[in-house]
Scaffold this motif. Structure first.
Motif, short mmCIF file in Angstrom:
data_model
loop_
_atom_site.label_atom_id
_atom_site.label_comp_id
_atom_site.label_asym_id
_atom_site.label_seq_id
_atom_site.Cartn_x
_atom_site.Cartn_y
_atom_site.Cartn_z
N GLY A 1 -0.27 8.00 1.44
CA GLY A 1 0.23 8.25 0.09
C GLY A 1 -0.03 9.67 -0.39
O GLY A 1 0.67 10.15 -1.29
N GLY B 1 -7.32 3.58 -5.23
CA GLY B 1 -6.60 2.50 -4.56
C GLY B 1 -7.55 1.57 -3.84
O GLY B 1 -7.41 0.34 -3.91
N LEU C 1 -7.74 -2.29 -5.09
CA LEU C 1 -7.03 -3.25 -4.25
C LEU C 1 -7.92 -3.98 -3.25
O LEU C 1 -7.67 -5.15 -2.94
CB LEU C 1 -5.90 -2.54 -3.50
CG LEU C 1 -4.77 -1.99 -4.38
CD1 LEU C 1 -3.75 -1.26 -3.53
CD2 LEU C 1 -4.09 -3.11 -5.16
N MET D 1 -0.78 6.67 -6.65
CA MET D 1 -2.23 6.74 -6.86
C MET D 1 -2.92 7.21 -5.59
O MET D 1 -2.50 6.91 -4.47
CB MET D 1 -2.77 5.37 -7.28
CG MET D 1 -4.19 5.41 -7.80
SD MET D 1 -4.62 3.94 -8.77
CE MET D 1 -3.66 4.18 -10.26
N ASP D 2 -4.01 7.97 -5.77
CA ASP D 2 -4.78 8.50 -4.65
C ASP D 2 -5.57 7.39 -3.95
O ASP D 2 -5.77 6.31 -4.51
CB ASP D 2 -5.74 9.59 -5.14
CG ASP D 2 -5.00 10.87 -5.51
OD1 ASP D 2 -3.86 11.04 -5.06
OD2 ASP D 2 -5.58 11.71 -6.22
N PRO D 3 -6.06 7.66 -2.72
CA PRO D 3 -6.74 6.61 -1.95
C PRO D 3 -8.00 6.05 -2.60
O PRO D 3 -8.25 4.84 -2.53
CB PRO D 3 -7.09 7.33 -0.64
CG PRO D 3 -6.08 8.39 -0.51
CD PRO D 3 -5.79 8.85 -1.91
N LEU E 1 -3.16 4.06 2.51
CA LEU E 1 -3.40 4.79 1.26
C LEU E 1 -3.48 6.30 1.50
O LEU E 1 -3.08 7.09 0.64
CB LEU E 1 -4.69 4.29 0.60
CG LEU E 1 -4.63 2.86 0.04
CD1 LEU E 1 -5.99 2.43 -0.48
CD2 LEU E 1 -3.59 2.77 -1.08
N MET F 1 0.82 -1.21 0.00
CA MET F 1 0.00 0.00 0.00
C MET F 1 0.85 1.26 0.00
O MET F 1 0.53 2.25 -0.66
CB MET F 1 -0.92 0.00 1.22
CG MET F 1 -1.98 -1.08 1.22
SD MET F 1 -3.25 -0.77 -0.03
CE MET F 1 -4.28 -2.21 0.21
N PHE G 1 2.09 1.60 -3.47
CA PHE G 1 0.96 1.95 -4.33
C PHE G 1 0.57 3.41 -4.13
O PHE G 1 0.23 4.12 -5.08
CB PHE G 1 -0.24 1.04 -4.02
CG PHE G 1 -1.35 1.11 -5.02
CD1 PHE G 1 -1.35 0.30 -6.15
CD2 PHE G 1 -2.41 1.98 -4.83
CE1 PHE G 1 -2.38 0.37 -7.07
CE2 PHE G 1 -3.44 2.05 -5.74
CZ PHE G 1 -3.43 1.23 -6.87
N GLY G 2 0.62 3.87 -2.86
CA GLY G 2 0.25 5.24 -2.56
C GLY G 2 1.18 6.29 -3.13
O GLY G 2 0.83 7.46 -3.22
#
Length: 427
Positions: A369, A336, A340, A331-333, A366, A324, A327-328
């Motif tokens: 992020g 996400g 995911l 990409m925004d929450p 997230l 996560m 990934f963050g």
């Protein structure tokens, strides 16, 4: 088709396209080049992703936050927070975190938190002798609390992706983690302020003034009680709570504080509509993106593979943390969660991890992020509000990111922090 999907998404994001457009276009490309499905199915899936009654809460909570900001309520909360700690060393930094925590119970959005009270606090801290980049970094970090303490737009979206949780249970689950994030930021601010000797010349207000400020802030704080108490008491659903929040915000702004006028409403509604449209566009594109993954069997394949590894729950959660956080970065929450959660939530349930516990770990991950480059939205919002280069803000972020990371690890290893309140609340 999955290879085409991710390759297209990577190229489009490197080119600088907004996340929503990058995801939507990559789905069209993958469908066109890698399958026999008609392109209209992409549009159908995007609309299907928005065809949900609980999603109505998103634009209404956004509108309520805009009304509260335009109705002088944000300024009232800032004064209320500052009166207790503003005279201390690092006091305005403490007030920044406390006001963000209170506004989190109104907005449900990190970006709204940073653009509203956060922008005001940066100016106050700079006038008080704080370095502007430091004030901006603290604002970025404290804004993370916004999506954790209820109401939370991210939690509403999460509940739509995982049937094992409800919006109400997630709202309850987020209270303690949100307060812990606030405590972590308070500690980090205290350490840095002590080293840099950030002092305040403002005298401590007398008791009479503190009482007046507190009484004036009570109606604003009442919105938090209305939302959480109403949902917990079964008086209304989260969607109905969002509508009640709008009417309560109007009442406070027009009748109690008298800082909101009818002529202000068109601009407020327009801003809320633009923010809502951007959020819903992301959700629609993320739904189509996730649909491609499902028809290609990627979630099922990953679930079977990970389960075959026979990981312990804690090792799985640590792996999810790492995934996560990476990934963050890109990409925004909201997308996400939509991409995911349908993949990872069933695996966590199979491993016996409490659904509310897993949800909080994912959402906090997230949301962090938003504070990390290269795509961290909060960095660019605060950069614009404070007229600073993003690099200057990033240089000041390590103490706060470390504090948030420690809280994340605490939430990972101590499930009770996420599950206790929902359990005693009857969820």
């Amino acid at each position: 088709m999955v290879e085409i999907l991710f390759a297209s998404l990577f190229v489009l994001m490197v080119l600088g396209l907004p996340v929503a457009f990058a995801m939507a276009i990559s789905v069209f490309v993958a469908i066109g080049l890698g399958s026999s499905y008609p392109q209209i199915v992409v549009v159908k899936e995007m609309f299907s992703g928005l065809d949900s009654f609980p999603l109505l809460a998103v634009p209404f909570f956004i509108l309520a936050a805009e009304i509260m900001t335009g109705g002088a309520i944000t300024h009232t909360l800032l004064r209320f927070a500052s009166q207790f700690v503003g005279h201390l060393r690092g006091g305005l930094g403490y007030a920044n975190v406390i006001s963000s925590t209170m506004f989190a119970g109104i907005s449900g959005s990190a970006l709204a938190d940073a653009a509203g009270p956060g922008a005001m606090m940066i100016k106050m801290m700079e006038k008080g002798g704080y370095d502007r980049a430091y004030a901006g970094a603290l604002t970025i970090s404290s804004a993370v609390i916004g999506p954790i303490i209820p109401p939370s737009i991210v939690m509403i979206i999460y509940a739509l992706q995982d049937e094992a949780v409800s919006v109400g249970s997630l709202f309850m689950a987020g209270v303690i983690p949100g307060l812990l994030l606030g405590l972590g930021n308070l500690v980090a601010n205290g350490v840095v302020s002590w080293k840099r000797d950030y002092r305040s010349d403002a005298p401590r207000p007398d008791r009479a003034e503190m009482l007046r400020t507190t009484v004036k802030a009570l109606p604003a704080l009442g919105l938090i009680v209305l939302i959480v108490g109403g949902i917990r008491g079964g008086i209304f659903t989260p969607t109905e709570a969002s509508v009640m929040a709008v009417f309560y915000a109007l009442f406070c702004g027009m009748v109690i504080y008298r800082a909101l006028h009818w002529r202000d409403l068109p601009g407020i509604i327009l801003r809320a509509a633009l923010i809502s449209a951007a959020v819903l566009l992301i959700l629609g594109a993320a739904r189509a993106f996730a649909w491609v993954l499902v028809i290609e069997g990627l979630p099922q394949f990953l679930a079977q593979t990970i389960i075959s590894w026979d990981l312990s729950p804690i090792v799985f959660l640590l792996a999810v943390n790492l995934l996560m956080l990476i990934f963050g970065l890109f990409m925004d929450p909201l997308p996400g969660v939509m991409i995911l959660v349908p993949i990872l939530a069933p695996i966590s349930h199979a491993l016996g991890i409490a659904p509310d516990h897993f949800a909080i770990v994912v959402i906090v991950n997230l949301t962090l992020g938003l504070t990390t480059p290269p795509v961290g939205s909060l960095i660019f919002v605060v950069s614009s509000a404070a007229n600073l280069k993003p690099a200057a803000l990033v240089r000041e972020m390590p103490p706060f990111f470390l504090a948030n990371l420690i809280v994340l690890m605490l939430l990972t290893f101590v499930p009770l922090l996420s599950t206790w309140l929902p359990r005693i609340s009857g969820y």
